[in-house]
Design an enzyme around this catalytic site. Structure first.
Site, mmCIF file in Angstrom:
data_model
loop_
_atom_site.group_PDB
_atom_site.id
_atom_site.type_symbol
_atom_site.label_atom_id
_atom_site.label_comp_id
_atom_site.label_asym_id
_atom_site.label_seq_id
_atom_site.Cartn_x
_atom_site.Cartn_y
_atom_site.Cartn_z
ATOM 1 N N ARG A 37 38.164 -5.927 -13.750
ATOM 2 C CA ARG A 37 37.447 -4.782 -14.280
ATOM 3 C C ARG A 37 38.093 -3.440 -13.941
ATOM 4 O O ARG A 37 38.322 -2.623 -14.818
ATOM 5 C CB ARG A 37 35.999 -4.782 -13.767
ATOM 6 N N HIS A 83 35.136 -11.008 -24.360
ATOM 7 C CA HIS A 83 34.609 -10.129 -23.301
ATOM 8 C C HIS A 83 33.083 -10.173 -23.305
ATOM 9 O O HIS A 83 32.433 -9.409 -24.027
ATOM 10 C CB HIS A 83 35.104 -8.705 -23.560
ATOM 11 N N TYR A 127 29.799 3.741 -37.830
ATOM 12 C CA TYR A 127 30.300 4.829 -38.669
ATOM 13 C C TYR A 127 31.810 5.044 -38.543
ATOM 14 O O TYR A 127 32.401 5.683 -39.410
ATOM 15 C CB TYR A 127 29.590 6.144 -38.318
#
Length: 747
Positions: A37, A83, A127
């Protein structure tokens, strides 16, 4: 009595040590955070989430020249296949890879609202659209050629690369930041052309000194530009140890506004500073009157940054104005460097600049070796097939006959023509239309080319020098693509030395200059009244207290307090208590000993010299710049031991000294006989058989000695009239001339 809980199904109860269990689980959590991470891999400079985003985009064929796809599609593939985390965290990571103000060389080409430098968030993933950039393509180049290892995804249904081939020096070029458990990383972006130069040097000299590499990589190259004002030694030390920081300032210039006025235009701000919050902070300081040199600030930015800073007046020094802003705002920040990365994807450690680049080059060599072996495997397979085609061409009728008549033609072909399984399979899978193209000349021509390539690749695997030569060519190609002459590769962050302004000048610039009158009482209470036209006779004091002195000053001045302990204390005029009350005791504003008392209070003048004298008649000259104190403890100038104390502190402007003892003996001698010291006990100025010194004064020979009587009348005597009192230092002197005041002071 506690009852044992019986597990469902009647299973056995296992007793475990809680401490050991917690340690084991926390260690697992820490390792997971560090490895999967927070810390990037030194080889491709990516964390797992970024690597998975690029791999998913490649699977979706979002190449640099291809069409865009919705970001939601990319995020969906990433969290669905690779993931297993929240979609918003993955989208945030994708957005950052597309922001040209966050990463130096974007890996994602975004279409739509991907946020801005003001700190506004990107539009929702439904979008926006995305595809890879050329940099991302370089990181993935050769992924299908067995260049890196793959592993199963979290559910075992797919595979993903452990690391990317990384033909681009991404770790240093784009930087990284992250906080793990017990460790963190912070790597600012750098210029890829400079990194390539350093890598090429390391190929020739793997053990190159850090100083040599810093000459090639002088410092970070930040996406938002700015100017690095860190010293060369500090930068070198940061790259040597892998830890350090860089002072970065905004880039600014003055713009003529006509009629002698100007404005400061800021065109670049430090890395990771949000423009809107920066302007808000400056506006708050302006409202709080902490920036007296500043009149106004406004944002005229469009696509490029343009912050307009207006000075209070045309006489304001622009450099001093900016220094005050640099001191109080994020127009100057520190960009940290902590090269804590995963070495070979396994071991977290802090590396220096040379180690990071050497590991990247070692990875590139491994990728080259694996890709070469993969290509050799393809060539061997093709040569085997071509050998089979040649047999088929030379025996075409017989091959066709076997295929038409035999139920199982494959083993027959293999036995008849001594073919391998691969060759027989290739002949059987050949389309009929290919038979007419099957010519011996073409087969032998392709066979010859592949054989030559095979021999060349085998030679490459055997020669380390040739391998490094190929890697050097690849690095040069990257440098050419992102060189200093390209729009993306041109260095954005400059280097400069910070202008030398004293702390005093900067502090003064941040205080609004106003006239004040500093009032000091006999008992050591101090206050500041606004203006110079103060009627001191009308001032009120505490009971049994009265006016000692009133000094005309300005809020930008430093007020010096001399004490009987031989110390000088410094007070900022703008920090003095107001004049509505009685003020505050000086000894509460500084760390003055209870046994000390105030001798004099005056405005600091760095060009002046002072004569300091103890009650025993010892003294010396001290430059006033040497008594300025930076702490509440003050600065020791005269060394005194009880019962001796410093009694007199006067201006040493002149060439003669007049001392007067408590025994009313007057002595005049040249100032040059008094030594100049920064600290000490001094020398004997006048000899006394009893008592000590009462007063001292420095005057000019051509102006004569002046004193005042008890009625306030002034008397001046020149040296001719005072010749009987002129002598040398340390003499006893003689009684003063007639008319000298009985109070034993010069006035």
């Amino acid at each position: 009595m506690a009852k044992h809980l019986i597990p469902p199904g009647g299973g056995d109860i296992e007793t475990i040590n809680l401490r050991e269990a917690l340690e084991e689980r926390y260690l697992s959590y820490a390792l997971s955070t560090i490895m999967h991470r927070a810390l990037p891999d030194v080889r491709d400079g990516l964390k797992p989430v970024h690597r998975r985003i690029l791999h998913a985009m490649r699977q979706l064929k979002l190449e640099p020249g291809a069409g865009f796809k919705k970001s939601a599609r990319v995020v969906g593939d990433v969290i669905g296949k690779y993931h297993p985390h929240g979609d918003q965290s993955v989208y945030d990571a994708l957005v950052r890879l597309a922001q040209n103000f966050a990463v130096r060389y974007p890996l994602v080409d975004g279409q739509g609202n991907f946020g801005n430098i003001d700190g506004d968030n990107a539009a929702a993933m439904r979008y926006t659209e995305a595809r890879m950039t050329e940099v991302a393509r370089l990181l993935l180049e050769g992924l299908d050629e067995d260049s890196v290892d793959f592993r199963e995804t979290y559910d075992g249904s797919e595979t993903e690369p452990i690391v990317l081939p990384g033909a681009f020096p991404n770790l240093l070029a784009n930087g990284s930041s992250g906080i793990a458990v017990g460790m963190a990383t912070n790597i600012p972006p750098h210029n890829v052309a400079e990194l390539c130069d350093a890598a090429l040097h390391l190929i020739k000299t793997p053990n190159a000194r850090v100083e040599t590499l810093v000459a090639l990589v002088p410092g970070p190259d930040l996406p938002t530009g700015g100017i690095i004002v860190e010293g060369k030694e500090s930068i070198t030390e940061a790259y040597r140890t892998g830890r350090g920081s860089f002072r970065v300032r905004a880039r600014w210039a003055t713009e003529d506004q006509g009629r002698g006025t100007y404005a400061v235009i800021v065109t670049e701000i430090p890395y990771q500073v949000q423009k809107s919050k920066l302007i808000e902070r400056i506006a708050e300081l302006l409202e709080a009157k902490r920036l007296p040199l500043l009149a106004d600030i406004r944002d005229e930015s469009a696509e490029d940054i343009r912050i307009v800073i207006e000075p209070k007046s045309r006489t304001v020094d622009a450099a001093l104005l900016m220094e005050s802003l640099f001191k109080l705002t994020d127009l100057e920040t520190r960009v940290p460097l902590n090269l804590n990365v995963l070495s070979k994807g396994l071991v977290p450690r802090v590396m220096n600049l040379g180690e990071v680049l050497n590991e990247w080059l070692a990875h590139r060599r491994e990728v080259l070796t694996r890709r070469t072996n993969f290509r050799l495997g393809e060539i061997r397979h093709r040569l085997e097939v071509l050998d089979g085609y040649l047999v088929a061409y030379l025996n075409l009728d017989k091959v066709i006959h076997i295929i038409r008549t035999e139920d199982e033609p494959k083993p027959v072909l293999m036995n008849t023509f001594k073919l391998t399984d691969v060759q027989a399979e290739a002949i059987l899978n050949m389309r009929l239309r290919s038979l007419r193209k099957l010519e011996e000349f073409e087969i032998r021509g392709e066979h010859g080319k592949l054989s030559t390539e095979q021999k060349d690749l085998e030679g490459l695997l055997k020669s380390e020098d040739r391998q490094w030569a190929v890697i050097a060519d690849q690095v040069r190609e990257v440098r050419k693509t992102f060189g200093p002459n390209t729009p993306l590769g041109k260095r954005r962050t400059g280097f400069a030395d910070a202008p030398e302004h004293s702390e005093e000048d900067i502090q003064e610039a941040m205080v609004e200059r106003e006239p004040i009158t500093v009032v000091v009482s006999d008992k050591g209470w101090i206050r500041a009244m606004k203006g110079h036209d103060i009627d001191v006779a009308a001032l009120a004091f505490k009971t049994d207290d009265r006016l000692r002195t009133a000094i005309k000053a300005e809020t930008t001045d430093k007020i010096i307090v001399a004490s009987t302990g031989g110390r000088f204390y410094t007070l900022a005029a703008d920090k003095l208590p107001g004049g509505r009350g009685h003020g505050e005791p000086i000894r509460l504003m500084v760390d003055m000993d209870a046994a000390e008392d105030v001798i004099s209070v005056f405005v600091h003048d760095g060009a002046r010299r002072l004569l300091v004298v103890s009650n025993e008649g010892r003294g010396f000259i001290v430059p006033e710049v040497e008594i300025l104190a930076n702490t509440r403890k003050g600065k020791q100038a005269m060394t005194v031991s009880a019962p001796e104390e410093m009694r007199i502190c006067v201006d040493a402007a002149g060439d003669m000294v007049a001392t007067l003892g408590e025994n009313r003996k007057l002595l005049i001698f040249p100032l040059m006989e008094v030594p100049e010291m920064n600290r000490g006990k001094g020398v004997r100025l006048q000899k006394f058989q009893q008592g000590g010194i009462a007063d001292a004064r420095v005057f000019r020979k051509d102006e004569g000695l002046t004193w005042q009587d008890s009625s306030g009348r002034s008397f001046t005597r020149d040296l001719k009239e005072l010749r009987d009192w002129v002598g040398t230092r340390a003499q006893s002197g003689r009684l003063p001339p007639q008319g000298f005041p009985r109070h034993g002071k010069f006035g």
